[in-house]
Write a protein that holds these residues in place. Sequence first.
Motif, PDB file in Angstrom:
ATOM      1  N   SER A   2       1.904 -15.106  17.386  1.00  0.00           N
ATOM      2  CA  SER A   2       0.603 -14.825  16.800  1.00  0.00           C
ATOM      3  C   SER A   2       0.693 -14.193  15.279  1.00  0.00           C
ATOM      4  CB  SER A   2      -0.161 -13.842  17.825  1.00  0.00           C
ATOM      5  OG  SER A   2       0.327 -12.406  17.552  1.00  0.00           O
ATOM      6  N   LEU A   3      -0.617 -14.293  14.619  1.00  0.00           N
ATOM      7  CA  LEU A   3      -0.348 -13.704  13.210  1.00  0.00           C
ATOM      8  C   LEU A   3      -0.200 -12.276  13.366  1.00  0.00           C
ATOM      9  CD1 LEU A   3      -0.951 -13.899  10.228  1.00  0.00           C
ATOM     10  CD2 LEU A   3      -3.482 -13.578  10.594  1.00  0.00           C
ATOM     11  N   LEU A   4      -0.525 -11.712  14.396  1.00  0.00           N
ATOM     12  CA  LEU A   4      -0.206 -10.193  14.298  1.00  0.00           C
ATOM     13  C   LEU A   4       1.300  -9.834  14.580  1.00  0.00           C
ATOM     14  CD1 LEU A   4      -0.949  -6.844  14.613  1.00  0.00           C
ATOM     15  CD2 LEU A   4      -1.326  -7.420  16.912  1.00  0.00           C
ATOM     16  N   ASP A   5       1.720 -10.679  15.292  1.00  0.00           N
ATOM     17  CA  ASP A   5       3.389 -10.544  15.586  1.00  0.00           C
ATOM     18  C   ASP A   5       3.987 -10.805  14.418  1.00  0.00           C
ATOM     19  OD1 ASP A   5       2.798  -9.608  18.186  1.00  0.00           O
ATOM     20  OD2 ASP A   5       3.381 -11.456  19.238  1.00  0.00           O
ATOM     21  N   ARG A   6       3.564 -12.007  13.572  1.00  0.00           N
ATOM     22  CA  ARG A   6       4.377 -12.415  12.448  1.00  0.00           C
ATOM     23  C   ARG A   6       4.381 -11.367  11.174  1.00  0.00           C
ATOM     24  NH1 ARG A   6       3.141 -18.764  11.633  1.00  0.00           N
ATOM     25  NH2 ARG A   6       3.570 -19.246  13.835  1.00  0.00           N
ATOM     26  N   CYS A   7       3.181 -10.481  11.359  1.00  0.00           N
ATOM     27  CA  CYS A   7       2.957  -9.461  10.462  1.00  0.00           C
ATOM     28  C   CYS A   7       3.903  -8.293  10.893  1.00  0.00           C
ATOM     29  CB  CYS A   7       1.570  -8.573  10.215  1.00  0.00           C
ATOM     30  SG  CYS A   7       0.453  -9.910   9.482  1.00  0.00           S
ATOM     31  N   ARG A   8       4.172  -7.984  12.134  1.00  0.00           N
ATOM     32  CA  ARG A   8       4.912  -7.157  12.737  1.00  0.00           C
ATOM     33  C   ARG A   8       6.224  -7.367  12.364  1.00  0.00           C
ATOM     34  NH1 ARG A   8       3.045  -6.263  19.219  1.00  0.00           N
ATOM     35  NH2 ARG A   8       1.081  -4.722  18.437  1.00  0.00           N
ATOM     36  N   TRP A   9       6.751  -8.688  12.682  1.00  0.00           N
ATOM     37  CA  TRP A   9       8.025  -9.171  12.414  1.00  0.00           C
ATOM     38  C   TRP A   9       8.648  -8.984  11.036  1.00  0.00           C
ATOM     39  CZ3 TRP A   9      10.432 -12.745   9.300  1.00  0.00           C
ATOM     40  CH2 TRP A   9      11.737 -12.949   9.624  1.00  0.00           C
ATOM     41  N   CYS A  10       7.436  -9.208  10.107  1.00  0.00           N
ATOM     42  CA  CYS A  10       7.713  -8.964   8.525  1.00  0.00           C
ATOM     43  C   CYS A  10       8.212  -7.427   8.263  1.00  0.00           C
ATOM     44  CB  CYS A  10       6.415  -9.634   7.849  1.00  0.00           C
ATOM     45  SG  CYS A  10       6.762 -11.252   7.682  1.00  0.00           S
ATOM     46  N   LEU A  11       7.104  -6.589   8.748  1.00  0.00           N
ATOM     47  CA  LEU A  11       7.438  -5.209   8.600  1.00  0.00           C
ATOM     48  C   LEU A  11       8.685  -4.621   8.999  1.00  0.00           C
ATOM     49  CD1 LEU A  11       3.759  -3.809   8.827  1.00  0.00           C
ATOM     50  CD2 LEU A  11       5.300  -3.940   6.765  1.00  0.00           C
ATOM     51  N   ILE A  12       8.916  -5.037  10.348  1.00  0.00           N
ATOM     52  CA  ILE A  12      10.378  -4.529  10.962  1.00  0.00           C
ATOM     53  C   ILE A  12      11.358  -5.222  10.489  1.00  0.00           C
ATOM     54  CG2 ILE A  12      11.465  -4.927  13.153  1.00  0.00           C
ATOM     55  CD1 ILE A  12       8.810  -4.447  14.682  1.00  0.00           C
ATOM     56  N   THR A  13      11.385  -6.300  10.060  1.00  0.00           N
ATOM     57  CA  THR A  13      12.649  -6.768   9.314  1.00  0.00           C
ATOM     58  C   THR A  13      12.760  -6.661   7.736  1.00  0.00           C
ATOM     59  OG1 THR A  13      11.755  -9.212   8.892  1.00  0.00           O
ATOM     60  CG2 THR A  13      12.990  -8.638  11.219  1.00  0.00           C
ATOM     61  N   SER A  14      11.873  -5.791   7.215  1.00  0.00           N
ATOM     62  CA  SER A  14      11.743  -5.771   5.813  1.00  0.00           C
ATOM     63  C   SER A  14      11.482  -7.177   5.300  1.00  0.00           C
ATOM     64  CB  SER A  14      12.652  -4.764   5.296  1.00  0.00           C
ATOM     65  OG  SER A  14      12.768  -4.459   3.946  1.00  0.00           O
ATOM     66  N   PHE A  15      10.533  -7.957   5.577  1.00  0.00           N
ATOM     67  CA  PHE A  15      10.281  -9.403   5.142  1.00  0.00           C
ATOM     68  C   PHE A  15      11.624 -10.130   5.376  1.00  0.00           C
ATOM     69  CE2 PHE A  15       6.954  -6.559   3.790  1.00  0.00           C
ATOM     70  CZ  PHE A  15       6.054  -7.580   3.932  1.00  0.00           C
ATOM     71  N   GLY A  16      12.185  -9.957   6.278  1.00  0.00           N
ATOM     72  CA  GLY A  16      13.390 -10.712   6.649  1.00  0.00           C
ATOM     73  C   GLY A  16      14.620 -10.317   6.116  1.00  0.00           C
ATOM     74  N   LEU A  17      14.782  -9.527   5.132  1.00  0.00           N
ATOM     75  CA  LEU A  17      16.120  -8.763   4.931  1.00  0.00           C
ATOM     76  C   LEU A  17      16.956  -8.322   6.037  1.00  0.00           C
ATOM     77  CD1 LEU A  17      14.882  -6.584   1.782  1.00  0.00           C
ATOM     78  CD2 LEU A  17      16.102  -8.887   1.702  1.00  0.00           C
ATOM     79  N   GLY A  28      18.720  -4.680   4.486  1.00  0.00           N
ATOM     80  CA  GLY A  28      17.277  -3.904   4.912  1.00  0.00           C
ATOM     81  C   GLY A  28      16.931  -2.721   4.115  1.00  0.00           C
ATOM     82  N   THR A  29      17.992  -2.097   3.616  1.00  0.00           N
ATOM     83  CA  THR A  29      17.606  -0.699   2.924  1.00  0.00           C
ATOM     84  C   THR A  29      17.103  -0.917   1.787  1.00  0.00           C
ATOM     85  OG1 THR A  29      19.248   0.400   4.277  1.00  0.00           O
ATOM     86  CG2 THR A  29      18.567   1.431   2.241  1.00  0.00           C
ATOM     87  N   LEU A  30      17.688  -2.224   1.335  1.00  0.00           N
ATOM     88  CA  LEU A  30      17.109  -2.589  -0.325  1.00  0.00           C
ATOM     89  C   LEU A  30      15.621  -2.867  -0.162  1.00  0.00           C
ATOM     90  CD1 LEU A  30      19.991  -5.234  -1.115  1.00  0.00           C
ATOM     91  CD2 LEU A  30      19.408  -3.133  -1.968  1.00  0.00           C
ATOM     92  N   GLY A  31      14.946  -3.145   0.765  1.00  0.00           N
ATOM     93  CA  GLY A  31      13.460  -3.126   1.014  1.00  0.00           C
ATOM     94  C   GLY A  31      12.966  -1.671   0.803  1.00  0.00           C
ATOM     95  N   GLY A  32      13.730  -0.673   1.296  1.00  0.00           N
ATOM     96  CA  GLY A  32      13.076   0.754   1.116  1.00  0.00           C
ATOM     97  C   GLY A  32      13.258   1.188  -0.489  1.00  0.00           C
ATOM     98  N   VAL A  33      14.285   0.591  -1.175  1.00  0.00           N
ATOM     99  CA  VAL A  33      14.498   0.795  -2.514  1.00  0.00           C
ATOM    100  C   VAL A  33      13.423   0.032  -3.332  1.00  0.00           C
ATOM    101  CG1 VAL A  33      16.073   0.347  -4.680  1.00  0.00           C
ATOM    102  CG2 VAL A  33      17.207   0.832  -2.201  1.00  0.00           C
ATOM    103  N   LEU A  34      13.100  -1.189  -2.925  1.00  0.00           N
ATOM    104  CA  LEU A  34      12.184  -1.937  -3.819  1.00  0.00           C
ATOM    105  C   LEU A  34      10.756  -1.185  -3.298  1.00  0.00           C
ATOM    106  CD1 LEU A  34      11.189  -4.514  -5.373  1.00  0.00           C
ATOM    107  CD2 LEU A  34      11.055  -5.661  -3.198  1.00  0.00           C
ATOM    108  N   LEU A  35      10.476  -0.685  -2.406  1.00  0.00           N
ATOM    109  CA  LEU A  35       9.374  -0.052  -2.007  1.00  0.00           C
ATOM    110  C   LEU A  35       9.153   1.063  -2.903  1.00  0.00           C
ATOM    111  CD1 LEU A  35       6.402   0.187  -0.754  1.00  0.00           C
ATOM    112  CD2 LEU A  35       7.685   1.168   1.382  1.00  0.00           C
TER     113      LEU A  35
END
Length: 163
Positions: A2-17, A28-35
Motif C-alpha cells: 500500500s501507499l502507506l507501507d511504501r512511505c513507511r519503507w522509504c522512511l525506515i530504509t532512509s529512502f533505500g540507503l 543509511g547514516t548518510l541519510g541522517g547527515v543529509l537531513l
Amino acid sequence: MSLLDRCRWCLITSFGLGCSPWAPGTVGTLGGVLLAISLQWLLPDHTLWAWGIAALVLFVWGSMQSEFVAGTWPKEDPGHYVLDEVVGYLVTVLVYALLAGHLPYATAHMVAFFAFRGFDVLKIQPARKLEDLPGALGIMADDQMAGVYAGVATWLCLRLLGW
C-alpha cells in the motif's frame, strides 16, 4: 504494498540507503547527515529545535513500527532498518552543538559521522542493554545512546585539537 507501507519503507530504509549491499548502517547514516545538513542550511537560526523535533518525531514514529518491521523482514533488527541511524546522527550533532555552543561545520560533521558509526558498532553500555527493549523500540533506542556518546566524543576530540 500500500501507499502507506511504501512511505513507511522509504522512511525506515532512509529512502533505500539501508538497502545497500555493503554496510547498510553506514550508508543509511548518510541519510541522517543529509537531513542534519539540510535543516542546518534551511533553518540556521532554528537548527537545534529542528534537529530535536525531527529526532523526537522520527524516534517515536520509528519505535511504533514493530509490526511493519516484523512483517517485512524476518530478522529482529534487520540491516535495512536504518531510521535508527538517521535519528542517532541527529542526536550526535545536537549533543555536539549544545556542548560546543555553535553549529557543526564540515569537519565536525565528518568527525560526528565516524564517531557515531564507531559508537553504534561498539554498543557501549547502556546502549547494548537498550537493544533488549521490545520490538522497534529496541532497534531505535541503542542508536540514540550511541548518538549521545558520539556527540560528546566529537566535541572532546575537536576541542582537544583546538578546532
